[in-house]
Scaffold this active site. Sequence first.
Site, PDB file in Angstrom:
ATOM      1  N   VAL A  57       0.810  -1.228   0.000  1.00 29.46           N
ATOM      2  CA  VAL A  57       0.000   0.000   0.000  1.00 29.46           C
ATOM      3  C   VAL A  57       0.842   1.276   0.000  1.00 29.46           C
ATOM      4  CG1 VAL A  57      -2.003  -1.093   1.098  1.00 29.46           C
ATOM      5  CG2 VAL A  57      -0.312   0.094   2.528  1.00 29.46           C
ATOM      6  N   ASN A  83      -6.991  -1.148   5.773  1.00 38.19           N
ATOM      7  CA  ASN A  83      -6.625  -1.695   7.085  1.00 38.19           C
ATOM      8  C   ASN A  83      -5.119  -1.882   7.254  1.00 38.19           C
ATOM      9  OD1 ASN A  83      -6.966  -3.643   9.553  1.00 38.19           O
ATOM     10  ND2 ASN A  83      -5.918  -4.861   7.983  1.00 38.19           N
ATOM     11  N   TYR A 147       3.143   6.746  14.999  1.00 36.61           N
ATOM     12  CA  TYR A 147       1.889   5.993  14.859  1.00 36.61           C
ATOM     13  C   TYR A 147       0.675   6.888  15.120  1.00 36.61           C
ATOM     14  CZ  TYR A 147      -1.339   2.026  15.423  1.00 36.61           C
ATOM     15  OH  TYR A 147      -2.384   1.142  15.293  1.00 36.61           O
ATOM     16  N   GLU A 181      -5.799  -8.334  20.248  1.00 35.80           N
ATOM     17  CA  GLU A 181      -4.829  -9.448  20.187  1.00 35.80           C
ATOM     18  C   GLU A 181      -4.472  -9.757  18.745  1.00 35.80           C
ATOM     19  OE1 GLU A 181      -6.317 -12.996  22.018  1.00 35.80           O
ATOM     20  OE2 GLU A 181      -6.544 -11.971  23.933  1.00 35.80           O
ATOM     21  N   THR A 182      -3.315  -9.299  18.293  1.00 29.55           N
ATOM     22  CA  THR A 182      -2.827  -9.640  16.944  1.00 29.55           C
ATOM     23  C   THR A 182      -1.301  -9.718  17.001  1.00 29.55           C
ATOM     24  OG1 THR A 182      -2.441  -7.365  16.193  1.00 29.55           O
ATOM     25  CG2 THR A 182      -4.672  -8.224  15.875  1.00 29.55           C
ATOM     26  N   MET A 184       0.672  -7.712  15.716  1.00 26.79           N
ATOM     27  CA  MET A 184       1.229  -6.370  15.915  1.00 26.79           C
ATOM     28  C   MET A 184       1.443  -6.055  17.385  1.00 26.79           C
ATOM     29  SD  MET A 184      -0.290  -2.677  14.740  1.00 26.79           S
ATOM     30  CE  MET A 184      -0.136  -2.847  12.994  1.00 26.79           C
TER      31      MET A 184
HETATM   32  P1  NAP Z   1      -1.065  -7.326  11.911  1.00 23.14           P
HETATM   33  O1  NAP Z   1      -1.661  -8.522  12.582  1.00 23.14           O
HETATM   34  O2  NAP Z   1       0.377  -7.036  12.058  1.00 23.14           O
HETATM   35  O3  NAP Z   1      -1.432  -7.415  10.340  1.00 23.14           O
HETATM   36  C1  NAP Z   1      -1.030  -6.377   9.489  1.00 23.14           C
HETATM   37  C2  NAP Z   1      -1.485  -6.686   8.078  1.00 23.14           C
HETATM   38  O4  NAP Z   1      -1.116  -5.576   7.240  1.00 23.14           O
HETATM   39  C3  NAP Z   1      -0.837  -7.910   7.486  1.00 23.14           C
HETATM   40  O5  NAP Z   1      -1.730  -8.521   6.573  1.00 23.14           O
HETATM   41  C4  NAP Z   1       0.357  -7.324   6.717  1.00 23.14           C
HETATM   42  O6  NAP Z   1       0.789  -8.221   5.705  1.00 23.14           O
HETATM   43  C5  NAP Z   1      -0.308  -6.065   6.155  1.00 23.14           C
HETATM   44  N1  NAP Z   1       0.630  -5.012   5.756  1.00 23.14           N
HETATM   45  C6  NAP Z   1       1.587  -4.388   6.495  1.00 23.14           C
HETATM   46  N2  NAP Z   1       2.240  -3.486   5.753  1.00 23.14           N
HETATM   47  C7  NAP Z   1       1.674  -3.528   4.508  1.00 23.14           C
HETATM   48  C8  NAP Z   1       1.922  -2.849   3.294  1.00 23.14           C
HETATM   49  N3  NAP Z   1       2.898  -1.938   3.182  1.00 23.14           N
HETATM   50  N4  NAP Z   1       1.139  -3.132   2.230  1.00 23.14           N
HETATM   51  C9  NAP Z   1       0.155  -4.049   2.312  1.00 23.14           C
HETATM   52  N5  NAP Z   1      -0.114  -4.747   3.425  1.00 23.14           N
HETATM   53  C10 NAP Z   1       0.649  -4.484   4.512  1.00 23.14           C
HETATM   54  O7  NAP Z   1      -1.799  -5.971  12.356  1.00 23.14           O
HETATM   55  P2  NAP Z   1      -3.233  -5.709  13.041  1.00 23.14           P
HETATM   56  O8  NAP Z   1      -3.007  -5.614  14.489  1.00 23.14           O
HETATM   57  O9  NAP Z   1      -4.254  -6.636  12.492  1.00 23.14           O
HETATM   58  O10 NAP Z   1      -3.490  -4.222  12.516  1.00 23.14           O
HETATM   59  C11 NAP Z   1      -4.336  -3.943  11.408  1.00 23.14           C
HETATM   60  C12 NAP Z   1      -4.693  -2.467  11.435  1.00 23.14           C
HETATM   61  O11 NAP Z   1      -5.355  -2.175  12.663  1.00 23.14           O
HETATM   62  C13 NAP Z   1      -3.494  -1.527  11.379  1.00 23.14           C
HETATM   63  O12 NAP Z   1      -3.803  -0.399  10.592  1.00 23.14           O
HETATM   64  C14 NAP Z   1      -3.283  -1.143  12.832  1.00 23.14           C
HETATM   65  O13 NAP Z   1      -2.632   0.084  12.964  1.00 23.14           O
HETATM   66  C15 NAP Z   1      -4.721  -1.084  13.298  1.00 23.14           C
HETATM   67  N6  NAP Z   1      -4.897  -1.206  14.746  1.00 23.14           N
HETATM   68  C16 NAP Z   1      -4.459  -2.318  15.403  1.00 23.14           C
HETATM   69  C17 NAP Z   1      -4.661  -2.403  16.784  1.00 23.14           C
HETATM   70  C18 NAP Z   1      -4.222  -3.596  17.581  1.00 23.14           C
HETATM   71  O14 NAP Z   1      -4.251  -3.521  18.819  1.00 23.14           O
HETATM   72  N7  NAP Z   1      -3.829  -4.706  16.976  1.00 23.14           N
HETATM   73  C19 NAP Z   1      -5.298  -1.355  17.460  1.00 23.14           C
HETATM   74  C20 NAP Z   1      -5.733  -0.242  16.746  1.00 23.14           C
HETATM   75  C21 NAP Z   1      -5.534  -0.194  15.383  1.00 23.14           C
HETATM   76  P3  NAP Z   1       2.263  -8.142   5.017  1.00 23.14           P
HETATM   77  O15 NAP Z   1       3.241  -7.924   6.131  1.00 23.14           O
HETATM   78  O16 NAP Z   1       2.397  -9.445   4.292  1.00 23.14           O
HETATM   79  O17 NAP Z   1       2.215  -7.000   4.061  1.00 23.14           O
END
Ligand code: NAP
Length: 242
Positions: A57, A83, A147, A181-182, A184
């Site tokens: 992205v 996302n 962030y 819970e992920t 990240m």
């Molecule tokens: P995650 O488990 O680390 O998953 C991240 C996803 O984004 C993976 O599919 C990753 O796949 C993809 N990604 C990362 N960089 C990318 C890029 N440059 N182009 C395309 N895909 C990309 O993260 P998550 O916790 O589900 O977070 C998802 C979203 O929710 C994020 O925007 C995060 O900021 C937001 N969020 C998360 C939390 C939380 O507590 N987990 C809280 C608030 C908001 P690849 O690495 O293969 O590209």
Amino acid sequence: MLSGKTAIVTGGSAGIGKAIAAEFLEQGASVVIANRSEETGKETAEELGCSFIQCDVSSYESVESLVEQTVEEYGELDILVNNAGIGMTGTVETTPLEDWHKLMEINLNGVVYGTRAAMPYLQESSGTVLNVASVFGLVGGPQTAAYATAKGAVVNFTRTTAVDYAEEGVRVNSICPGFVETEMTESELEADSFYEFVLSQTPINRIARVEEIAEPAAFLVSEKASYITGTNLSIDGGWTTH
Ligand code: NAP
């Protein structure tokens, strides 16, 4: 229900994006997940029963190609979920500038690129955009300079884009999750002191499950939310209420 709708979920191979893709599929949508790793993307697509298109992205060309390939295959685009994102800790001084720019390219520009590339098709379908922001788009937090800056910008990008496209029939909203819970958050939450800090900020007193984010996401992109645009919905166990 999302029957007959075509959706792209960026970052759909894991975590919140994967849960959103699963929920959309459950509700009858056709779903394309998009992320960088071909291996994980294909594996998740096979598991969920959806399509995968490799995409970074942070590259406008890559995002444009994702949107065009989707429309070619499914004939239309109704829902875009921006996302994909990465985490990063640090203050304005301790975050290396190279990391700052990388985060902005993915977490902020990625959202802008997706919205820009999809907008002509969303206007045709009276479609909708859902951005995944964060509690740190609404309030500050410790060691989240890059962030929180990007997520804050996503929140206001959501509002201003909603205004620009309301008359064209395109709704634009965001969700602002607390800690989920992920992968990240896994390592951060392993530290007892950080875990305690998170709980102390969360009246519901626990971390969210990904399904608790995916279900409100599906509501916001559905016809049931037809009068909701420009909203940044907190899904945070009460974090931003105090
Ligand atoms: P995650 O488990 O680390 O998953 C991240 C996803 O984004 C993976 O599919 C990753 O796949 C993809 N990604 C990362 N960089 C990318 C890029 N440059 N182009 C395309 N895909 C990309 O993260 P998550 O916790 O589900 O977070 C998802 C979203 O929710 C994020 O925007 C995060 O900021 C937001 N969020 C998360 C939390 C939380 O507590 N987990 C809280 C608030 C908001 P690849 O690495 O293969 O590209």
